[in-house]
Design an enzyme around this catalytic site. Sequence first.
Site, PDB file in Angstrom:
ATOM      1  N   THR A  16      59.773  58.984  69.195  1.00 53.64           N
ATOM      2  CA  THR A  16      58.785  58.160  69.913  1.00 53.64           C
ATOM      3  C   THR A  16      57.781  57.784  68.847  1.00 53.64           C
ATOM      4  O   THR A  16      57.026  56.434  68.987  1.00 53.64           O
ATOM      5  CB  THR A  16      57.863  59.003  70.954  1.00 53.64           C
ATOM      6  OG1 THR A  16      58.929  59.574  71.870  1.00 53.64           O
ATOM      7  CG2 THR A  16      56.805  58.440  71.653  1.00 53.64           C
ATOM      8  N   THR A  85      60.250  64.555  69.203  1.00 51.64           N
ATOM      9  CA  THR A  85      59.546  65.731  69.770  1.00 51.64           C
ATOM     10  C   THR A  85      60.858  66.773  70.379  1.00 51.64           C
ATOM     11  O   THR A  85      60.516  67.995  70.411  1.00 51.64           O
ATOM     12  CB  THR A  85      58.510  65.659  70.463  1.00 51.64           C
ATOM     13  OG1 THR A  85      58.718  65.005  71.708  1.00 51.64           O
ATOM     14  CG2 THR A  85      57.300  65.169  69.703  1.00 51.64           C
TER      15      THR A  85
END
Length: 325
Positions: A16, A85
């Site tokens: 991200t 993540t």
Amino acid sequence: MTLAGRRLAVIHTGGTIASRPDPGGPGLTPQQAPAVPGLPGVTVTAHQPFRLPSPHVTPEHMLRLARLIERLAPDADGIVVTHGTDTLEETAFFLHLALATDTPVLLTGSMRHAEEVSWDGPGNLLDAAHVALHPDSRGRGPLVVFGGDLFDARTVTKVHTSAVDAFGGYPGPIGRIDRTGETAHLRFFARPEARPVYAPARLGARVEILYAYAGWQGEGYEGAAARADGLVIAALGTGNLPAELLPLVAASAGAGQPVVIATRTHAGPILPVYGYPGGGATLVAAGAIPASFLNAHKARLLLLLLLSLGHGLEEIRGVFGAGEF
């Protein structure tokens, strides 16, 4: 601490923190990796061995990353790895096991992308850079920094799907970094520890994870056992399973196939307490290997490395039993 003259290597792998909304379709797509903000006098080199969303990262990518870090470490005062993540904790633990360098290695990412007003990427990246360049970070193994908190790779886990402070893990952070202007304030709450290194030349094993639930009668076990060189079971509580699993585990262990028992709970060790069929004590007596405090996906990585190094069942039992990781 002055940063002038220090050398920082930044390795971008995707996620991200390096994504933007796709104007031609749904969701986020990889874009240019962000630069490190606010490091006057620091020589920064950027590297990108691959650019992937973290669900696409495999142990083979982790091994490539470890080799790159080993090459960069002699010429760097610190190394930062940006990562998606979803599997960041697995990459961090793999590096913890496989890296021999004392050069600080910090992993970070972001929960929000660059076009959101609350993008957390630059702050996390700058925190990671400051920690990586600090002399107190040497010899600690790879660390994860998120929202100013520093986590040990062995215990860190993603605890929330969307919150900015998405990372945690019992017993909590081992340090904290706060910044006021251009000044960084770093505090560690634990001392560095010696750690063994498990670094095979290649990953030549397959390990699968099975997940226990109420009423499980072993569905999927035999197929996984036939495909894999070793198994990890995310068991119940302190390491317990339904009675139907006891003969299956005993058969695998009897054939020399390691079966590691982890827990599906948020934290805590495997304790072989219960003596009913499928209880932890009976599983260990049947040859199962307690995972200590490792969760299932980290136990899988340790087992994968040990098998790839050619370790036999008793050697693997010794490593897990001694907590040598």
